[in-house]
Scaffold this active site. Sequence first.
Site, mmCIF file in Angstrom:
data_model
loop_
_atom_site.group_PDB
_atom_site.id
_atom_site.type_symbol
_atom_site.label_atom_id
_atom_site.label_comp_id
_atom_site.label_asym_id
_atom_site.label_seq_id
_atom_site.Cartn_x
_atom_site.Cartn_y
_atom_site.Cartn_z
ATOM 1 N N ASP A 90 0.828 -1.201 0.000
ATOM 2 C CA ASP A 90 0.000 0.000 0.000
ATOM 3 C C ASP A 90 0.863 1.252 0.000
ATOM 4 O OD1 ASP A 90 -2.560 -1.367 0.156
ATOM 5 O OD2 ASP A 90 -1.827 -2.041 2.098
ATOM 6 N N GLU A 109 0.641 -12.896 4.623
ATOM 7 C CA GLU A 109 1.704 -12.297 3.796
ATOM 8 C C GLU A 109 3.020 -12.254 4.579
ATOM 9 O OE1 GLU A 109 -1.140 -9.411 1.049
ATOM 10 O OE2 GLU A 109 -0.096 -8.544 2.743
HETATM 11 C C1 5RP Z 1 -3.092 -7.075 0.784
HETATM 12 C C2 5RP Z 1 -1.892 -6.233 0.550
HETATM 13 C C3 5RP Z 1 -1.664 -5.728 -0.817
HETATM 14 O O1 5RP Z 1 -0.377 -6.039 -1.210
HETATM 15 C C4 5RP Z 1 -1.832 -4.248 -0.845
HETATM 16 O O2 5RP Z 1 -3.098 -3.921 -0.303
HETATM 17 C C5 5RP Z 1 -1.700 -3.679 -2.258
HETATM 18 O O3 5RP Z 1 -2.796 -4.058 -3.042
HETATM 19 P P1 5RP Z 1 -2.997 -3.578 -4.514
HETATM 20 O O4 5RP Z 1 -1.969 -4.275 -5.346
HETATM 21 O O5 5RP Z 1 -4.409 -4.019 -4.852
HETATM 22 O O6 5RP Z 1 -2.857 -2.080 -4.540
HETATM 23 O O7 5RP Z 1 -1.103 -5.973 1.422
HETATM 24 O O8 5RP Z 1 -3.227 -7.420 2.128
#
Ligand code: 5RP
Length: 225
Positions: A90, A109
């Site tokens: 994010d 993760e």
């Molecule tokens: C999910 C995550 C994602 O890696 C993060 O939210 C980024 O998502 P996106 O690629 O849809 O922007 O940590 O838990």
Amino acid sequence: MSMTQDELKQAVAKAARDYVADTVPAGAIIGVGTGSTANFFIDALAAIKNRIDATVASSEATKMRLEGHGIRVLDLNEVSSMPVYVDGADEITSGLAMVKGGGGALTREKIVAAVADKFVCVCDESKLVDTLGKFPLPVEVIPMAREHVARQIAKLGGQPKLRAGFVTDNGNVILDVRGLNISDPVGFETALDGIVGIVTNGLFARRGADLLLLATPAGVRQMGK
Ligand code: 5RP
């Protein structure tokens, strides 16, 4: 011509697929992240699925998408090492500390990343920041500890808010913490880990990314190694 955010995500997903094809030994097991950028990576990975033995998924959603492409998914307990884990973020700094968990998959993760030799982060350029914390920091909490954890986080200067109607793959809840300006990501990650009732916080700083593939309209940049 300008590129849409999805086109940038697709470009970086293909770069990560090429990175895997070029650097990972044939027959390896690959860790796979969660989110829209990871989904583009999964779709790109399908083209080289015969080069890898199997994957480990960081969420039920990722497992389903991998299996939909006919890619084998193993339980992490069957795997003792992986050369690489590929996931989005994010927010990420040039020091490769991240905020993750926008999709709520932060715990699995962090666990899958811990088993991998190398964390390859795939992002479009909107995710690169000087200081983490503008994106609300996700914290996965045991449901009965929710109010206790919220009070402790408030003492650290954050404004926690329950993610409404959301239950994690592990049966827990998420507090999204606003109002943070995280100048010491390693220290703050450690402080949050000291609060009883938090399962995992979304700072990935003690074990940040090793390599960032960053999509820009001018091409995919590499930071780290
Ligand atoms: C999910 C995550 C994602 O890696 C993060 O939210 C980024 O998502 P996106 O690629 O849809 O922007 O940590 O838990």
